[in-house]
Design an enzyme around this catalytic site. Structure first.
Site, mmCIF file in Angstrom:
data_model
loop_
_atom_site.group_PDB
_atom_site.id
_atom_site.type_symbol
_atom_site.label_atom_id
_atom_site.label_comp_id
_atom_site.label_asym_id
_atom_site.label_seq_id
_atom_site.Cartn_x
_atom_site.Cartn_y
_atom_site.Cartn_z
ATOM 1 N N GLY A 43 0.792 -1.222 0.000
ATOM 2 C CA GLY A 43 0.000 0.000 0.000
ATOM 3 C C GLY A 43 0.824 1.272 0.000
ATOM 4 O O GLY A 43 0.278 2.374 0.079
ATOM 5 N N SER A 44 2.163 1.152 -0.120
ATOM 6 C CA SER A 44 2.999 2.356 -0.078
ATOM 7 C C SER A 44 3.001 3.094 -1.420
ATOM 8 O O SER A 44 3.503 4.216 -1.506
ATOM 9 C CB SER A 44 4.428 1.998 0.339
ATOM 10 N N GLY A 45 2.506 2.461 -2.466
ATOM 11 C CA GLY A 45 2.390 3.161 -3.743
ATOM 12 C C GLY A 45 3.309 2.658 -4.843
ATOM 13 O O GLY A 45 3.465 3.314 -5.879
ATOM 14 N N LYS A 46 3.888 1.468 -4.672
ATOM 15 C CA LYS A 46 4.809 0.933 -5.677
ATOM 16 C C LYS A 46 4.131 0.768 -7.033
ATOM 17 O O LYS A 46 4.645 1.216 -8.063
ATOM 18 C CB LYS A 46 5.372 -0.431 -5.210
ATOM 19 N N THR A 48 1.363 2.102 -8.092
ATOM 20 C CA THR A 48 0.957 3.422 -8.594
ATOM 21 C C THR A 48 2.138 4.112 -9.278
ATOM 22 O O THR A 48 2.007 4.632 -10.394
ATOM 23 C CB THR A 48 0.435 4.286 -7.419
ATOM 24 N N GLU A 165 6.680 -6.631 -9.144
ATOM 25 C CA GLU A 165 6.825 -7.878 -8.368
ATOM 26 C C GLU A 165 7.013 -9.109 -9.266
ATOM 27 O O GLU A 165 6.251 -10.079 -9.167
ATOM 28 C CB GLU A 165 5.593 -8.090 -7.481
HETATM 29 N N1 LIG Z 1 -7.613 2.324 -8.239
HETATM 30 C C1 LIG Z 1 -7.467 2.786 -6.980
HETATM 31 N N2 LIG Z 1 -8.377 3.603 -6.408
HETATM 32 C C2 LIG Z 1 -8.219 4.079 -5.149
HETATM 33 N N3 LIG Z 1 -7.167 3.788 -4.366
HETATM 34 C C3 LIG Z 1 -6.228 2.981 -4.871
HETATM 35 C C4 LIG Z 1 -6.319 2.435 -6.193
HETATM 36 N N4 LIG Z 1 -5.225 1.652 -6.422
HETATM 37 C C5 LIG Z 1 -4.500 1.718 -5.283
HETATM 38 N N5 LIG Z 1 -5.087 2.506 -4.361
HETATM 39 C C6 LIG Z 1 -4.573 2.839 -3.015
HETATM 40 O O1 LIG Z 1 -3.355 3.546 -3.188
HETATM 41 C C7 LIG Z 1 -2.390 3.105 -2.238
HETATM 42 C C8 LIG Z 1 -1.156 2.617 -2.967
HETATM 43 O O2 LIG Z 1 -1.480 1.421 -3.664
HETATM 44 P P1 LIG Z 1 -0.437 0.646 -4.569
HETATM 45 O O3 LIG Z 1 0.194 1.607 -5.502
HETATM 46 O O4 LIG Z 1 -1.148 -0.514 -5.142
HETATM 47 O O5 LIG Z 1 0.654 0.189 -3.481
HETATM 48 P P2 LIG Z 1 1.653 -1.060 -3.458
HETATM 49 O O6 LIG Z 1 1.838 -1.519 -4.862
HETATM 50 O O7 LIG Z 1 2.909 -0.523 -2.837
HETATM 51 O O8 LIG Z 1 1.020 -2.100 -2.593
HETATM 52 C C9 LIG Z 1 -3.077 2.051 -1.385
HETATM 53 O O9 LIG Z 1 -3.566 2.679 -0.221
HETATM 54 C C10 LIG Z 1 -4.207 1.568 -2.247
HETATM 55 O O10 LIG Z 1 -5.286 1.132 -1.473
HETATM 56 MG MG LIG Z 2 1.604 -3.358 -5.777
#
Ligand SMILES: Nc1ncnc2c1ncn2[C@@H]1O[C@H](COP(=O)(O)OP(=O)(O)O)[C@@H](O)[C@H]1O
Ligand SMILES: [Mg+2]
Length: 212
Positions: A43-46, A48, A165
């Protein structure tokens, strides 16, 4: 190809009750030929951030510069130089043969020599092009599927590889093969951005580590 993130921020669903700010004011560079690891807890944003680097999502603030130019003024031009896959590329298979699956991107980009694209990509990931050509991707083993998934994102000969990953759910022999593919990739002078929660696995390759 050099990628630079300048004061990049990303917020999901801004201005709604579901607003989720993931990061803000992020600055970093992927220099040509470098291997960058992106790590951080769940959930850190990787994921994203990888999508921002791969020009799949536009940052809500800041800029993505490629070779000094604002990438979002001509994203299609730059996407051609990037090989990106979501986590588990094998979940996105849609073709009835490995060949068709692997050459989808070069075909889409109008590349003429699909056979060359196929041969080169398969050789890089370590699969014998001839014997896999007509197989249905769904019947392959987990490790083979992952390789075909990677082959299908490098077949258009990108300069930057963006992987989410890539080791997850692979057994040890397949992890070793993934590492040897990444070593070849790096040795060819191309760059990579790889998200992982296990930096130990990639420590021989990493030039830079970004912790979110
Ligand atoms: N499509 C989305 N809509 C709303 N929130 C999102 C979405 N995708 C991810 N998030 C939120 O953004 C944050 C970062 O997610 P993410 O980039 O998937 O992190 P990671 O890959 O490090 O686990 C998390 O809190 C996740 O719940
Ligand atoms: Mg991820």
């Amino acid at each position: 190809m050099k990628v630079e993130l300048v004061d990049v921020g990303f917020t999901y669903s801004p201005g709604t009750p579901f607003e989720r700010r993931v990061f803000e004011g992020l600055n970093f560079k992927i220099e040509p030929g470098k291997f960058v690891l992106i790590t951080g807890r769940n959930g850190s944003g990787k994921t994203t951030l990888l999508q921002i680097i791969a020009l799949v999502m536009k940052p809500t603030s800041g800029k993505v510069l490629i070779d000094g130019q604002d990438a979002w003024t001509s994203p299609r031009k730059w996407r051609r130089k990037i090989g990106f896959s979501f986590q588990f590329p094998e979940n996105q298979f849609f073709s009835l043969s490995v060949f068709v699956e692997v050459v989808y991107a070069p075909k889409n980009f109008g590349i003429k020599s699909l056979e060359d694209s196929y041969q080169r990509a398969m050789a890089l990931v370590g699969l014998e092009p001839g014997s896999y050509r007509n197989l249905i991707p769904y019947v392959l083993s987990g490790g083979e599927k992952r390789k075909v998934g990677i082959a299908s994102i490098i077949s258009h000969d990108p300069e930057l590889l963006v992987l989410d990953e890539p080791m997850v759910s692979l057994d040890w022999p397949s992890r070793k093969e993934m590492l040897s593919f990444l070593e070849k990739w790096k040795a060819s002078g191309k760059s990579a951005a790889v998200a992982t929660h296990n930096t130990e696995l990639f420590k021989k390759l990493a030039d830079d580590i970004l912790v979110l």
